[in-house]
Design a protein around this motif. Structure first.
Motif, PDB file in Angstrom:
ATOM      1  N   HIS A  43      34.351  57.022 -27.625  1.00  0.00           N
ATOM      2  CA  HIS A  43      35.393  57.820 -28.279  1.00  0.00           C
ATOM      3  C   HIS A  43      36.697  57.081 -28.559  1.00  0.00           C
ATOM      4  O   HIS A  43      37.623  57.679 -29.094  1.00  0.00           O
ATOM      5  CB  HIS A  43      35.703  59.056 -27.417  1.00  0.00           C
ATOM      6  N   GLY A  44      36.814  55.826 -28.194  1.00  0.00           N
ATOM      7  CA  GLY A  44      38.053  55.086 -28.393  1.00  0.00           C
ATOM      8  C   GLY A  44      38.881  55.055 -27.119  1.00  0.00           C
ATOM      9  O   GLY A  44      38.494  55.608 -26.095  1.00  0.00           O
ATOM     10  N   ASP A  48      44.534  56.549 -27.049  1.00  0.00           N
ATOM     11  CA  ASP A  48      44.351  57.131 -28.386  1.00  0.00           C
ATOM     12  C   ASP A  48      43.831  58.564 -28.307  1.00  0.00           C
ATOM     13  O   ASP A  48      44.224  59.424 -29.104  1.00  0.00           O
ATOM     14  CB  ASP A  48      43.407  56.277 -29.227  1.00  0.00           C
ATOM     15  N   ILE A  49      42.940  58.830 -27.351  1.00  0.00           N
ATOM     16  CA  ILE A  49      42.418  60.194 -27.189  1.00  0.00           C
ATOM     17  C   ILE A  49      43.560  61.130 -26.798  1.00  0.00           C
ATOM     18  O   ILE A  49      43.725  62.214 -27.367  1.00  0.00           O
ATOM     19  CB  ILE A  49      41.279  60.246 -26.155  1.00  0.00           C
ATOM     20  N   HIS A  56      43.693  67.807 -22.674  1.00  0.00           N
ATOM     21  CA  HIS A  56      42.590  68.760 -22.506  1.00  0.00           C
ATOM     22  C   HIS A  56      41.305  68.223 -23.131  1.00  0.00           C
ATOM     23  O   HIS A  56      40.228  68.296 -22.519  1.00  0.00           O
ATOM     24  CB  HIS A  56      42.962  70.120 -23.108  1.00  0.00           C
ATOM     25  N   ALA A  57      41.395  67.652 -24.325  1.00  0.00           N
ATOM     26  CA  ALA A  57      40.212  67.076 -24.985  1.00  0.00           C
ATOM     27  C   ALA A  57      39.667  65.912 -24.175  1.00  0.00           C
ATOM     28  O   ALA A  57      38.444  65.771 -24.020  1.00  0.00           O
ATOM     29  CB  ALA A  57      40.558  66.628 -26.404  1.00  0.00           C
ATOM     30  N   PHE A  58      40.574  65.085 -23.636  1.00  0.00           N
ATOM     31  CA  PHE A  58      40.118  63.977 -22.808  1.00  0.00           C
ATOM     32  C   PHE A  58      39.374  64.493 -21.582  1.00  0.00           C
ATOM     33  O   PHE A  58      38.324  63.975 -21.214  1.00  0.00           O
ATOM     34  CB  PHE A  58      41.285  63.083 -22.367  1.00  0.00           C
ATOM     35  N   ARG A  59      39.917  65.514 -20.927  1.00  0.00           N
ATOM     36  CA  ARG A  59      39.279  66.046 -19.705  1.00  0.00           C
ATOM     37  C   ARG A  59      37.891  66.607 -20.009  1.00  0.00           C
ATOM     38  O   ARG A  59      36.976  66.492 -19.185  1.00  0.00           O
ATOM     39  CB  ARG A  59      40.159  67.105 -19.041  1.00  0.00           C
TER      40      ARG A  59
END
Length: 191
Positions: A43-44, A48-49, A56-59
């Protein structure tokens, strides 16, 4: 017959989970998996995430990466390094019941130099050491609760720490059954 349990390394950011995990895996003749590296590969960068999609998206990505790693490692001789905040997810906490969980214990002085050298940790923006201390204060009770074994990493080289951890696990045979069948005294800090 008991099955092999993966070894999951937990602890705060910059404690050395990846380096110690790689060394331990080598000493045990085991596979090694770093869940942060899996996220980056798919995912990079974590920075950047965080910047583009938020924590929240990273978790969510992290919880999926940890779940997949633990599932894939069942019945195998594998060392898994988890990101510092991965243990905050309740699903991850439940999945760690299927692993021998090792908490790499340290203090702010132990990680200060590593944190100063690495500015790519989004949760440490601003006063990195103060942020680290605040995160550690909230996460430490979780690390302690989940741990089957606690290893003090405040002194010694990475190979030395990995060797102490291997000895504390009792080698490959004990690593198979460490969680759940170790005497209570084993939860004490190994120095």
């Amino acid at each position: 017959m008991q099955t092999v349990r993966p070894i999951a390394l937990i602890g705060p950011m910059a404690v050395g989970k990846s380096a110690i995990g790689q060394q331990l895996a080598q000493q045990l003749g085991a596979a090694f998996l770093d869940t942060d590296a899996v996220i980056v590969a798919n995912h990079g960068t974590i920075a950047d995430i965080f910047a583009g999609r938020g924590e929240h998206a990273f978790r969510e990505l992290e919880a999926r990466a940890v779940a997949q790693a633990i599932e894939d490692a069942q019945g195998t001789n594998t060392v898994i390094s988890l990101g510092g905040g991965a243990v905050l997810d309740s699903g991850t906490q439940q999945l760690l019941d299927h692993c021998t969980v090792v908490y790499l214990e340290c203090d702010a002085e132990t990680v200060a130099e590593r944190i100063a050298r690495n500015s790519g940790r989004p949760l440490l923006a601003g006063d990195a050491m103060e942020r680290w201390k605040a995160l550690f204060a909230t996460r430490r009770p979780v690390y302690e609760r989940l741990a089957d074994l606690v290893i003090d990493v405040r002194s010694g080289s990475v190979p030395d720490i990995a060797h102490r951890l291997k000895d504390a696990l009792g080698g490959p045979a004990a690593a198979k059954t460490a969680a759940g069948s170790m005497p209570a005294a084993t939860k004490e800090v190994e120095k």
